[in-house]
Design a protein around this motif. Structure first.
Motif: not given
Length: 435
Positions: A13-14, A351, A354-355, A359, A364, A368-369, A371, A374
């Motif tokens: 997602g980045t 991106h 999602t990310c 935000k 965020e 959204g990603t 990680e 999350k």
């Protein structure tokens, strides 16, 4: 429940995401516990073997109206009448609530694990949000606005929005909505393409009303999102520090600086304009004026979004689900339109959905990603959406708050699907805008 997602090709997602096929994603209850090398010993975890499929964050849709389905007929009922009938009796209220819950579930089953509602019936949206949170119903995370605030003759007025006639009424409804526990305040500043007697995006809400809504909302710790089309409406919204601009328009001189100073963000919503720009009147049952307006708004919105991106102003994505021809399962189309009209690649579109959208919601740090730490809100596709975004149309899995849903299904409207597939071919066949 603890499980290890193995043999997945991970798209995290980045902005710089590249497919990763050498990691395992560990999930513990509703959280991503860790991302570890594929050689990691996963003893104590159940295996979810994706066999080379693509794992990515769930999509986020920033513009949803749950009460409407997107279905269009030649004799379309007036939305005010429709809304009144929906709440007139205990039975109709129960049926309407069920319909809204099903719409939210459809969003989830199509891969949208978080939605932001932007105008609904009474306090149904916050109630459904809470039903989902306490696991009474299955649905996506919901960021709820309940009813919007509009003015007589403007979009949503009398149906999915309160009609106001003074600054005092604006303040009253902001406080009423806050008491209902909304996450956002939604206001309607301009007209739209469905007003043949006006230019598209004509200013409807007085600037003082906008200012009153923003001041009162901010004092209550709430942000304001606004329906805005046309440069005048955009100027009024920015001058009065509206937090989120839905739809938007071409940026005039100095607007980018105002966006940054506020700071405000934009939400691009191309989907509702496509039927009017690319279908004929026999298909839409709309006037020639509405078709012209759709093209004007599409161009202005796309140019505005491109300018925002160029100035590093955050731009999110939403579909305005429930609008004519916009279903609750077609978020993937919005990503395709975004790449075409705003000149971004598939990576940037995914991106954004999602990310960046996370935000914009202020979420965020939780969604959204992919990680560690999350929420486990994830989707799985057979093919790589970075190669072809239509891969998002059919999913193998949806994972919401760690709960695994295999082979998610949605009830499709074949008539809408057919005309939108035709329209998309026309969109992708042209080079930007053709006169």
């Amino acid at each position: 429940m603890k499980y290890a997602i193995k043999n997945a090709i991970v798209l995290d997602g980045t902005r710089e995401m590249v497919p990763q096929d050498d990691v395992i994603v560990l999930v513990n209850e509703d959280r991503i516990e860790a991302i570890v090398p594929s050689s990691y010993d996963t003893k104590g975890y159940e295996d979810l073997n994706l066999q080379g499929q693509y794992l990515m964050p769930g999509l986020i849709n920033l513009d949803v109206h749950l009460p409407f389905s997107g279905k269009v007929s030649k004799r379309q009922m007036n939305p005010i009448t429709k809304t009144k009938m929906a709440t007139a009796l205990p039975l109709t209220r129960k049926m309407t609530m069920k319909k809204c819950i099903e719409a939210a579930k459809t969003q989830l089953m199509s891969g949208v694990t978080t939605i932001r509602t932007t105008g609904g019936i009474e306090d149904f949206d916050t109630k459904i949000r809470d039903f989902v949170s306490d696991h009474t119903v299955v649905g996506p995370r919901i960021i709820a606005a309940n009813k919007a605030i509009s003015v007589p003759g403007a979009p949503l007025a009398g149906s999915l929005a309160y009609e106001v006639n003074s600054d005092e009424e604006v303040a009253m409804y902001v406080h009423k909505l806050a008491e209902e526990g909304v996450d956002y305040i939604k206001i309607v500043i301009t007209g739209d393409m469905h007003e043949p007697d006006d230019e598209p995006g004509v200013l409807k809400m007085p600037a003082s009303y906008v200012r009153t809504a923003v001041i009162n909302a901010h004092e209550l710790g709430l942000k304001v999102t606004a329906h805005v089309q046309g440069q005048i409406g955009l100027s009024v919204a920015l001058d009065n520090k509206v937090d989120v601009i839905e739809h938007g328009s071409v940026l005039s001189k100095g607007m980018a600086d105002t966006f940054k100073a506020n700071p405000s963000v934009a939400v691009c919503t191309i989907s509702p304009t496509i039927p009017y720009a690319y279908l004929d009147e026999s298909q839409t049952f709309a006037s020639a004026d509405a078709h012209h307006a759709g093209k004007v708004i599409l161009r202005g919105m796309s140019e505005g979004a491109k300018a925002c991106i160029a100035h590093r102003i955050p731009v999110g994505l939403g579909t305005v689900s429930g609008s004519p021809f916009v279903t609750h399962y077609d978020m993937w189309r919005e990503l395709v339109y975004f790449t075409h009209y705003c000149h971004v690649d598939n990576n940037f579109a995914l991106h954004t959905a999602t990310c960046v959208n996370a935000k914009i919601l202020g979420k965020e740090f939780s969604i959204g990603t992919i990680e560690s730490g999350k929420c486990a809100d994830l989707i799985v596709t057979k093919n790589n959406p970075l190669d072809d975004l239509s891969a998002l149309r059919d999913l193998s899995y949806v994972i919401t708050k760690g709960q695994i849903i295999e082979n998610p299904q949605v009830e499709r409207n074949s008539d809408i699907d057919q005309v939108l597939d035709e329209a998309m071919k026309k969109v992708l066949a042209e080079d930007d805008f053709e006169d």
